[in-house]
Design an enzyme around this catalytic site. Sequence first.
Site, PDB file in Angstrom:
ATOM      1  CD  GLU A   1      43.581  35.951  36.716  1.00  0.00           C
ATOM      2  OE1 GLU A   1      42.915  35.304  37.553  1.00  0.00           O
ATOM      3  OE2 GLU A   1      44.825  35.968  36.697  1.00  0.00           O
TER       4      GLU A   1
ATOM      5  NE  ARG B   1      40.902  33.447  38.634  1.00  0.00           N
ATOM      6  CZ  ARG B   1      41.189  33.462  39.934  1.00  0.00           C
ATOM      7  NH1 ARG B   1      40.250  33.299  40.829  1.00  0.00           N
ATOM      8  NH2 ARG B   1      42.425  33.633  40.331  1.00  0.00           N
TER       9      ARG B   1
ATOM     10  N   GLY C   1      44.256  32.230  49.227  1.00  0.00           N
ATOM     11  CA  GLY C   1      45.213  32.281  50.330  1.00  0.00           C
ATOM     12  C   GLY C   1      45.893  30.956  50.591  1.00  0.00           C
TER      13      GLY C   1
ATOM     14  CD  GLU D   1      49.736  28.735  46.906  1.00  0.00           C
ATOM     15  OE1 GLU D   1      48.803  29.455  46.520  1.00  0.00           O
ATOM     16  OE2 GLU D   1      49.680  27.503  46.877  1.00  0.00           O
TER      17      GLU D   1
ATOM     18  CG  ASP E   1      50.587  25.431  44.413  1.00  0.00           C
ATOM     19  OD1 ASP E   1      49.408  25.442  44.800  1.00  0.00           O
ATOM     20  OD2 ASP E   1      51.130  26.394  43.843  1.00  0.00           O
TER      21      ASP E   1
ATOM     22  CD1 TRP F   1      44.280  31.344  36.686  1.00  0.00           C
ATOM     23  CD2 TRP F   1      42.432  31.863  35.533  1.00  0.00           C
ATOM     24  NE1 TRP F   1      44.565  32.423  35.873  1.00  0.00           N
ATOM     25  CE2 TRP F   1      43.460  32.764  35.173  1.00  0.00           C
ATOM     26  CE3 TRP F   1      41.172  31.991  34.943  1.00  0.00           C
ATOM     27  CZ2 TRP F   1      43.257  33.773  34.222  1.00  0.00           C
ATOM     28  CZ3 TRP F   1      40.982  33.003  33.997  1.00  0.00           C
ATOM     29  CH2 TRP F   1      42.018  33.882  33.653  1.00  0.00           C
TER      30      TRP F   1
ATOM     31  CB  CYS G   1      54.941  42.557  43.468  1.00  0.00           C
ATOM     32  SG  CYS G   1      53.384  42.008  44.180  1.00  0.00           S
ATOM     33  CG  HIS G   2      58.435  45.288  43.479  1.00  0.00           C
ATOM     34  ND1 HIS G   2      58.017  46.266  42.610  1.00  0.00           N
ATOM     35  CD2 HIS G   2      57.662  45.412  44.591  1.00  0.00           C
ATOM     36  CE1 HIS G   2      57.037  46.964  43.175  1.00  0.00           C
ATOM     37  NE2 HIS G   2      56.806  46.467  44.369  1.00  0.00           N
TER      38      HIS G   2
ATOM     39  CG  MET H   1      54.049  49.921  47.726  1.00  0.00           C
ATOM     40  SD  MET H   1      54.915  48.331  47.814  1.00  0.00           S
ATOM     41  CE  MET H   1      55.668  48.472  49.433  1.00  0.00           C
TER      42      MET H   1
HETATM   43 CA    CA Z   1      47.860  27.089  45.085  1.00  0.00          CA
END
Ligand code: CA
Length: 732
Positions: free
Chosen positions: A103, A155, A216, A218, A343, A431, A652-653, A690
């Site tokens: 990014e 970024r 952070g 969320e 959000d 973003w 993630c999974h 992980m």
């Molecule tokens: Ca957010």
Amino acid sequence: MGGSRTATRFGRCAHNLLTYVALPIVLALAGCGSSGNQTAGFTQSSVFAHMVGDGDWPMRGRSFDGAWFSPLSDINTRNIKQLGLAWEFSDFVVRGRTHRGVEASPVLVDGVLYFSGPWGVAYAVDARTGKHIWTFDSEADGQYARNACCDAVSRGVVVHDGKVYVASLDGYLFALNAKTGEKLWKVDTFYDRHWNYSITGAPVMAGHNILIGNGGGEMGTRGYVSAYDADSGKLAWRFWAVPGDPKAGPDEGPEVTLARKTWPQDTPWNLGLGGNAWDSMAYDPDTNTAYLGLGNGDPHPQWLRSESGEVRNNLFLTSIVAVDANTGRLKWYYQTTPDDSWDYDATQPMVLADLEIAGRLRKVIMQAPKNGFFYVLDRVTGELLSAKPYTKVNWADGVDMKTGRPGLTRQADYRHGPRIVFPSMAGGHAWQPMAFSPRTGLVYLPVYEAPMRIESKKSVRFMPGTINQGSLMQLPPFEKAELPAQMKGEPQPKLESRLKAWDPVTQTARWVSAPLPFVSSGTLVAGDLVFQGSTNGYLYAYDAQNGHLLRKLFVGTAMLAPPITYRLDGVQYVALLAGMGGPQGTFWAPDVVARAYENYERLLVFKLGGGAIPLPPRRKADVVEPVPARIAATPATLARGRSLFEVNCQRCHWMGGASSNYPNLWNMPPEIHAQFNAVVSGGAFRYAGMANFSDVLSRADVEAIHAFIVDDTIAKRRDGADAGAHSNLTAH
Ligand code: CA
């Protein structure tokens, strides 16, 4: 503001900087580094671009205006067909087999491209040849991948006065020797590691300080921005986005006391409450003002941010805050979403410009935050000049120009049941930086037009190392039963994006691109060309004036970050970093090129007369692993395993398996089944990201998760992919 330092940095343009304050804008623009071929009579200016040599790209966005604009036009509408690859660099630090989203955009200083890759690893390569110069890997703790909502990304970097500044995912800010990559100093930017902080944003130079925020919003964190002296790394100031627990000590400053008045008495301070500056900051050297883009409230539903459900404005959530760059003291603030429950981060990249509005030249700051309104503010006073929707919005019916407040609609209120709300948690704009051209007066804005289904949880309690957002969110397609009731027979919404050429004065679109995949990159405007990449593997070049698509180049890799351009030895280059990941790395949409070609991190640099673009290897069909042996478990244990999977694993999974950046747990090889507990509770793959979950999952919990995955894998193999558990709930 350290004028002499800045003058050193901008070399031959220093006189402009020193005289700029006293000069009218038009005179200043005629000076060093300004575009020689501006359209006569234009009234918009790219305010700080004149401080930068035409061929230079010394910082993110190229100049303090953050406009992603370059006057270079050696590559132009007539010869864009000749664009080809100059060189490629792909020697990135990769942990295990998991490639991460890219990014960042590079910056150019003294013939060297500096950039960051996943985990906050910094790189320097020769900008003419791509020859590797150095890599700096702080070996960020892989455990912090658990704290990042949306991948272990970074970024970018700041380069100043012979130093490169980069932040690692696990919260450290480093100053490096630009020549060698050697570490000069390191500071811990996290004041309390019990909360779920991470850093994915780029540092920003403001006066003599390096600013860095954190992610952070969320996850359960109290957001803030720290400013460190660029030479010594000494903490200069900290701006707190939200108040802390009053029992923990006095307010850190008058801004915290001001903000506290807008929070109920019974606020659960232990949740952190969000407001994180996870991406955008800007700086105006004329007034020594730093602008901080602050994030959403956490938990998302405002009514969960107090025990009684009382709602107040909750400063400084979702705000643009202007502070003195030396002291961090508040100059003004503007809250984009006073009742944020959706959000709607106000962390999107901000552009500074001087625009003629209603006959007056105004110094403005522009932002298209997630909430779907395009804001133009006076950047000196904070006065709201205009706010209009740039995408479909149904949570508010407009912004009151007297109060600056949005008018909430009934559709926005999901307190008593799920609602379908435009824009989604991905925002009308994410973003990815927008570009602004002083030649056209247009902002080139990557726009989403998609809703979310959002549902409130009944309550929320802090959990370490995981999502603490108090809401369930889903992107289209939605359950058919809910859609007609809330969308009055409208068609199923699509997941796509458009590039919009937005006139910030009239607040209308001048032109709109054809549909693009849901995630496309930030934009660059160079001369009369607009460049944008996409997750479908194409780099597009448009005519900035009329939106005609002039060229599309297939590079075979998803692009998220905006390109840059620079000139060395008379050759103009266009450079961008590519690599699929970020929030959409969990599930690759059908149009994501990573489904067809291997995904990995690349720096691609183009020039006129360049060569063919080598494509990554074709992706081979996944090996189908043997059906695992059933693990004896009661229905109650399987249900508990599923629930624990939803809380801890699925961001993630993908539930049920998917093509993604991460291992498909519905197709695990026997050796992974055999060491499942060692991976989840023993941190066997911690370095690869992980993380170890032994702090929140007992041995029995891990066995329940494993039993659930095995049971569901068996069901899907037997009854087809549609059998068993599904998920398209996503968190951002
Ligand atoms: Ca957010």
